[in-house]
Design a protein around this motif. Structure first.
Motif, PDB file in Angstrom:
ATOM      1  N   TYR A  32      21.164 -11.881  -1.006  1.00  0.00           N
ATOM      2  CA  TYR A  32      20.582 -10.917  -2.034  1.00  0.00           C
ATOM      3  C   TYR A  32      19.222 -10.934  -1.591  1.00  0.00           C
ATOM      4  CZ  TYR A  32      18.869 -14.376  -5.267  1.00  0.00           C
ATOM      5  OH  TYR A  32      18.044 -15.395  -5.905  1.00  0.00           O
ATOM      6  N   ALA A  33      18.332  -9.694  -2.446  1.00  0.00           N
ATOM      7  CA  ALA A  33      17.065  -9.524  -2.077  1.00  0.00           C
ATOM      8  C   ALA A  33      16.565  -8.793  -3.324  1.00  0.00           C
ATOM      9  CB  ALA A  33      16.535  -8.632  -0.707  1.00  0.00           C
ATOM     10  N   PHE A  34      15.297  -9.000  -3.573  1.00  0.00           N
ATOM     11  CA  PHE A  34      14.674  -7.939  -4.660  1.00  0.00           C
ATOM     12  C   PHE A  34      13.245  -8.153  -4.533  1.00  0.00           C
ATOM     13  CE2 PHE A  34      14.668 -12.752  -6.121  1.00  0.00           C
ATOM     14  CZ  PHE A  34      13.366 -12.823  -6.718  1.00  0.00           C
ATOM     15  N   LEU A  37      12.093  -4.038 -11.330  1.00  0.00           N
ATOM     16  CA  LEU A  37      12.340  -4.237  -9.798  1.00  0.00           C
ATOM     17  C   LEU A  37      13.603  -3.658  -9.245  1.00  0.00           C
ATOM     18  CD1 LEU A  37      14.540  -6.855  -9.640  1.00  0.00           C
ATOM     19  CD2 LEU A  37      12.678  -7.964 -10.937  1.00  0.00           C
ATOM     20  N   GLY A  38      13.390  -3.501  -7.963  1.00  0.00           N
ATOM     21  CA  GLY A  38      14.549  -3.181  -6.934  1.00  0.00           C
ATOM     22  C   GLY A  38      15.374  -4.291  -6.456  1.00  0.00           C
ATOM     23  N   SER A  39      16.535  -4.360  -6.470  1.00  0.00           N
ATOM     24  CA  SER A  39      17.435  -5.550  -5.626  1.00  0.00           C
ATOM     25  C   SER A  39      18.675  -5.188  -5.237  1.00  0.00           C
ATOM     26  CB  SER A  39      17.457  -6.587  -6.902  1.00  0.00           C
ATOM     27  OG  SER A  39      18.483  -5.981  -7.797  1.00  0.00           O
ATOM     28  N   PHE A  73      18.100  -0.858   2.506  1.00  0.00           N
ATOM     29  CA  PHE A  73      18.243  -2.175   3.014  1.00  0.00           C
ATOM     30  C   PHE A  73      19.134  -3.176   2.454  1.00  0.00           C
ATOM     31  CE2 PHE A  73      14.714  -2.804   0.342  1.00  0.00           C
ATOM     32  CZ  PHE A  73      14.093  -1.582   0.479  1.00  0.00           C
ATOM     33  N   THR A  74      19.723  -2.538   1.211  1.00  0.00           N
ATOM     34  CA  THR A  74      20.629  -3.295   0.317  1.00  0.00           C
ATOM     35  C   THR A  74      22.063  -2.469   0.013  1.00  0.00           C
ATOM     36  OG1 THR A  74      19.349  -2.572  -1.561  1.00  0.00           O
ATOM     37  CG2 THR A  74      19.156  -4.860  -0.845  1.00  0.00           C
ATOM     38  N   GLU A  75      23.018  -3.131  -0.155  1.00  0.00           N
ATOM     39  CA  GLU A  75      24.196  -2.564  -0.556  1.00  0.00           C
ATOM     40  C   GLU A  75      25.254  -3.419  -1.145  1.00  0.00           C
ATOM     41  OE1 GLU A  75      24.895   0.752  -0.638  1.00  0.00           O
ATOM     42  OE2 GLU A  75      27.119   0.161  -1.387  1.00  0.00           O
ATOM     43  N   PHE A  95       0.789  -1.194  -0.007  1.00  0.00           N
ATOM     44  CA  PHE A  95       0.017   0.016   0.078  1.00  0.00           C
ATOM     45  C   PHE A  95       0.691   1.215  -0.076  1.00  0.00           C
ATOM     46  CE2 PHE A  95      -1.455  -3.603   2.197  1.00  0.00           C
ATOM     47  CZ  PHE A  95      -2.836  -3.562   1.820  1.00  0.00           C
ATOM     48  N   ARG A  96       0.445   2.255  -0.863  1.00  0.00           N
ATOM     49  CA  ARG A  96       1.203   3.578  -1.000  1.00  0.00           C
ATOM     50  C   ARG A  96       0.277   4.567  -1.412  1.00  0.00           C
ATOM     51  NH1 ARG A  96       6.812   1.931  -3.737  1.00  0.00           N
ATOM     52  NH2 ARG A  96       7.439   0.339  -2.354  1.00  0.00           N
ATOM     53  N   ASN A  97       0.391   5.616  -0.647  1.00  0.00           N
ATOM     54  CA  ASN A  97      -0.319   7.153  -0.607  1.00  0.00           C
ATOM     55  C   ASN A  97      -0.107   7.532  -1.879  1.00  0.00           C
ATOM     56  OD1 ASN A  97      -2.372   8.447  -0.319  1.00  0.00           O
ATOM     57  ND2 ASN A  97      -1.478   9.367   1.725  1.00  0.00           N
TER      58      ASN A  97
HETATM   59  N1  PHE Z   1      11.182  -2.939  -1.184  1.00  0.00           N
HETATM   60  C1  PHE Z   1      11.647  -2.202  -2.390  1.00  0.00           C
HETATM   61  C2  PHE Z   1      10.473  -1.433  -2.986  1.00  0.00           C
HETATM   62  O1  PHE Z   1       9.250  -1.597  -2.720  1.00  0.00           O
HETATM   63  C3  PHE Z   1      12.264  -3.067  -3.379  1.00  0.00           C
HETATM   64  C4  PHE Z   1      13.369  -3.785  -3.146  1.00  0.00           C
HETATM   65  C5  PHE Z   1      13.367  -5.222  -2.574  1.00  0.00           C
HETATM   66  C6  PHE Z   1      14.640  -3.324  -3.126  1.00  0.00           C
HETATM   67  C7  PHE Z   1      14.203  -5.986  -1.975  1.00  0.00           C
HETATM   68  C8  PHE Z   1      15.494  -4.054  -2.809  1.00  0.00           C
HETATM   69  C9  PHE Z   1      15.640  -5.443  -2.279  1.00  0.00           C
HETATM   70  O2  PHE Z   1      10.777  -0.588  -3.810  1.00  0.00           O
END
Ligand code: PHE
Length: 347
Positions: free
Chosen positions: A314-316, A291-293, A260-262, A203-205
């Motif tokens: 890693y995360a995405f 996507l973000g990762s 949260f990622t680097e 959810f985002r405003n």
């Molecule tokens: N949570 C980030 C977003 O909503 C996406 C993301 C997830 C980025 C995991 C990096 C790692 O935009």
């Protein structure tokens, strides 16, 4: 009785009963005739009793004659029975004004929502890549949505313009702004190896327009183990996108920033509408941001009780609607929420 008399009797019975059957007025009348002709005491049965006095020669002539007569009377009776049965049905139908020649009403078939179809394809591919299903709450505390994910108090992502705050009095709760809350939820309870996907609503405003919706869906991916690197991320995401868009699908990484990622990377897919030439959908760039990762920030691992000296990950986070729009050639995100059956039934 002579054989000649037998033959005459046969043709008399045939004539008599054929006339009567033809004249029969209803089903009971036909049944009565069936008994009178073929029953245990019927005309034919009585006649055939005379057979026993015939010579062998005469029996050979008379037997088949008797059988033929029985067959022909049975056929006439059956035909008349069928006629009355059909008449009965027709009469009933006429009473109800049913018109069986009218075309039938089409029965509408149900459809799965295109977003569910897209989500299913994505999670199927990810599960083949070894990701296990995980979930988290929609109404989340700031700790799991922000703090543990290394998003500081002053970070603009927390701004009321982005976040829906849910006022509960004591705790400050939010509607989760991303599926990354499942990262903190999962890692605080599990030690590596961790390989999960977390699909769900976020959810985002934002106000609703062709590319934004205040409620949308993401799938979070998280892989934590010894020696996990950016190379694993690139390989898995390439496999994921090729699973969705075919072996020719191309992705590119752009340096980016997430708390949260680097390092962090934004992943673009070559526009499937124009094959990278540039069109209104990709705003002329030939690429669409998907996507973000990135590599999980050591602080996040630490916050969750995982030793960043031993483990890395890693995360995405994939935007499901965006990807589904590419997969299904849809150019307005509102298509997913309007639930117009004329649109839904195409998928
Ligand atoms: N949570 C980030 C977003 O909503 C996406 C993301 C997830 C980025 C995991 C990096 C790692 O935009």
């Amino acid at each position: 009785m002579t054989i000649t008399e037998f033959k005459t009797a046969c043709s008399n019975i045939e004539q008599e009963y054929k006339t009567k059957i033809a004249a029969a007025a209803d089903l009971p009348a036909v049944e009565e005739l069936r008994v009178a002709a073929l029953g245990r005491k019927g005309a034919l049965t009585e006649l055939l009793k005379g057979l026993k006095d015939f010579s062998i020669e005469d029996k050979k002539t008379a037997g088949p004659l008797g059988n033929a007569l029985k067959a022909s009377l049975t056929a006439a009776l059956d035909e008349k029975t069928a006629f009355f049965a059909a008449k009965q049905i027709n009469d009933e139908l006429n009473k109800t004004n049913l018109d069986l020649t009218l075309p039938a009403f089409p029965v509408a078939k149900g459809h799965r929502h295109p977003l569910s179809v897209a989500m299913d394809r994505m999670t199927t591919i990810l599960s083949r890549l070894g990701f296990e299903w995980a979930e988290g709450p929609w109404v989340e505390d700031e700790k799991h949505n922000f703090d543990m994910l290394n998003i500081p108090k002053h970070h603009p992502a927390r701004d009321a313009q982005d976040t829906f705050f849910a006022d509960t009095g004591m705790l400050s709760m939010v509607l989760r702004t991303h599926t990354s809350n499942v990262q903190s939820r999962y890692m605080e309870k599990h030690q590596p190896p961790i390989r999960i996907m977390a699909p769900g609503r976020v959810f985002r405003n934002d106000s609703l327009d062709a590319t934004h919706s205040p409620v949308f869906h993401q799938i979070e991916g998280l892989y934590v183990d010894k020696h996990v690197s950016m190379a694993d991320l690139k390989q898995d995401l390439t496999a994921f996108m090729q699973g969705l868009f075919g072996n020719k699908a191309q992705i590119r990484f752009r340096p980016s920033f997430f708390p949260f990622t680097e390092p962090s990377a934004e992943v673009d897919v070559k526009c499937v509408f124009c094959q990278g030439k540039g069109c209104p959908v990709c705003k002329g760039s030939g690429w669409i941001e998907m996507l973000g990762s990135g590599v999980v920030h050591p602080n996040v691992l630490k916050n969750c009780g995982i030793d960043p000296e031993v483990y890395s990950g890693y995360a995405f986070g994939v935007g499901v609607e965006r990807l589904a729009m590419m997969m299904m050639n849809i150019n307005d995100i509102r298509t997913f929420y309007e639930n117009d059956v004329r649109v839904l039934s195409q998928f």
